[in-house]
Design an enzyme around this catalytic site. Structure first.
Site: not given
Ligand code: AMP
Length: 547
Positions: A330, A444
């Site tokens: 991308e 996390w």
């Protein structure tokens, strides 16, 4: 009111014009599927690309038509790109490592009208040709002597098409915002999504890619793009090399350590680029045969995180400078690169490696931020990690045919799907893919960081960390390991090796040894498959926590 400078459109074919006029004698060397090494110059490539444009027009192709390539890195693949864009067409790179049904989906979704293919992939196309809805012909990239006996209807011989033309052709002038290239993401979930580059975005990407702190190619360089053109456009090298006038050395289908080493030395390669797996094979080959790299100066590594041990080997044992890069389809694909800032040249070796192991900083042309789940920007302190968002003139605005809907936030930033930290000097470090991050007790855990430490163990060939459901903590990490051949190592030894190198609460709850870790078509660890393989796996800590 406008300024008064020349409004010359940024067209990709002018890069090849530049190479022909200013570096016409410079070589493009290719190892071919047929087995031989082929040599030509930029002047040859320019003429042959023009002949290809004439042939494509003769076959009824024109402006806006999408023409695919299913090919290794060779001179023919480069000529095909410029031949296609030279008629205002759009090259579409197909990744041969995709499953046939994914290829069918992509070819039909992009509405490919023709396909250039290497001999290697003729059987793939024979098997799927009946399902291709728009394809009118297949051009086999070989000469008459090597044309296969094929069931492909409307098959053309590449060299015959070129031989049938005189090259008296001017590139078709299109708007710089016209489409010129396409590449689909490998898509670990759902259908692959397509990215459509413009002439303008490709040219701007080339200028940035060739700036000194990025890949900085020079006319004196001999460069080897090992990263395939079908994977994220070979990081732009098929454009940045002719823009600089560098010699190109194409490895073709042979990416094993021995073949790569042979070309690196025989063609005096100074710069090369590839994913870590390729370099693992090269390093193993060189270590086994006690070889050195006297000419190679720079290697750019990206596509997956570079293990520190690989960095150190290149830098210390082979005196090759590594630039760790991050990017994605991308982004055309370059996003960041870990080149030094002022003062870093004087740091100790270990301090330098601490910097190089990060994915690097954004060049001009890429704006970058990290955000929390609500879109709030997080501090650039090297500690906070969040969704990595990017904006710039060679970054995707929307996927082909609007797939996935609006993919930008209200400020025009694209969510990369990666999770990262950014430090005060601007160096970004990927900690995970958003969907792979392990959520333990509301915090996390970075699977990549644990993997990087684990692969530094001498018995470990490859490591992957996934989160498994846990009754107390929501998820806990499982470390999955492929041992080096003949190596014998226990779970306890691995865990004690990790101790002190990662946070205590990141310590994997278990270690599983496997023969093989699954990979995607672009060589990344397939965590989705691993998660389903280990769906019923019970962590030893799960029972005690549930009691
Ligand atoms: P692709 O479009 O196939 O090149 O995949 C892009 C993805 O590869 C990124 O979004 C990252 O998740 C991953 N990736 C690329 N370069 C790196 C790197 N240097 N370190 C870690 N992950 C990377």
């Amino acid at each position: 009111m406008f300024g008064q400078m020349q409004d010359v459109p940024l067209l990709m074919n002018r890069i090849l014009d530049h190479a022909m006029i200013n570096h016409g004698e410079r070589e493009i060397v290719s190892r071919l599927v047929e087995g031989n090494i082929h040599r030509e110059t930029y002047a040859d490539a320019h003429l042959r690309a023009r002949k290809l444009s004439q042939s494509l027009q003769g076959l009824g192709m024109g402006q806006g038509d999408v023409i695919a390539t299913l090919a290794w890195n060779t001179h023919r693949h480069i000529e095909a790109w410029y031949g296609i864009t030279g008629i205002g067409g759009v090259y579409h790179t197909l990744n041969p490592r995709l499953f046939p049904e994914q290829l069918v989906y992509i070819i039909n979704h992009a509405e490919d009208k023709m396909i250039f293919t290497d001999l290697t992939f003729v059987p793939i196309l024979e098997a799927i040709q009946d399902q291709l809805t728009h394809v009118k012909g297949i051009i086999i990239m070989t000469d008459a002597a090597h044309m296969p006996d094929t069931s492909l209807t409307h098959a053309y011989c590449y060299e015959d098409l070129i031989d049938g033309q005189n090259g008296d052709f001017n590139w078709v002038e299109v708007d710089e915002r016209a489409p010129c290239g396409m590449c689909y993401t490998s898509g670990t979930t759902g259908n692959p999504k397509g990215v459509c580059y413009t002439h303008r975005s490709n040219v701007l990407h080339t200028l940035v890619g060739n700036s000194a702190d990025v890949m900085g190619l020079k006319s004196t360089d001999s460069i080897m793009p090992v990263v395939p053109m079908f994977h994220a456009n070979a990081w732009g090298l098929a454009l940045s090399a002719p823009a600089a006038g560098s010699k190109i050395v194409n490895p073709g289908p042979n990416m094993d350590g021995e073949s790569i080493y042979q070309l690196l030395t025989e063609e005096a390669v100074t710069f090369t680029a590839a994913v870590p797996t390729v370099w693992l094979m090269l390093l193993q080959h060189m270590e086994a045969n006690d070889l050195k790299l006297p000419v190679l100066k720079d290697v750019t590594i990206g596509g997956s995180a570079v293990p520190r041990i690989m960095l150190e080997k290149f830098e210390r044992d082979y005196e090759v400078s590594v630039k760790h890069a991050w990017g994605m389809t991308e982004l055309s694909p370059l996003g960041t690169i870990a080149s030094f800032k002022s003062g870093m040249e004087d740091m100790t070796f270990d301090e330098q490696m601490d910097i190089k192991v990060k994915q690097g900083r954004a060049p001009y042309g890429v704006e970058m931020k990290i955000t929390d789940d609500d879109g709030n920007e997080l501090p650039r302190d090297g500690v906070a990690f969040g969704h990595l968002m990017v904006r710039g003139p060679f970054i995707v605005g929307e996927y082909i045919k609007g797939d996935g809907g609006n993919i930008l936030d209200e400020n025009g930033f694209f969510d990369t799907g990666d999770v990262a930290t950014i430090d005060p000097l601007g160096f970004m470090q990927i900690t995970d893919r958003a969907k792979d991050v392990i959520k333990s007790g509301g915090e996390w855990i970075s699977s990549i960081e644990i993997e990087n430490v684990a692969v530094a163990h001498e018995s470990v060939m490859e490591a992957a960390v996934i989160g498994l459901a846990h009754p107390k903590w929501d998820e806990r990490p499982l470390l999955i390991i492929v041992k080096n051949e003949g190596a014998d190592v226990s779970k306890e030894e691995i865990l004690s090796f990790l101790e002190g190198k990662i946070a205590k609460w990141w310590m994997p709850d278990d270690v599983a040894f496997v023969d093989e870790i699954p990979h995607t078509a672009t060589g990344k660890i397939q965590k989705l498959t691993l998660r389903s393989q280990f769906a019923d796996y019970k962590l030893p800590t799960a029972d005690s926590a549930a009691e």
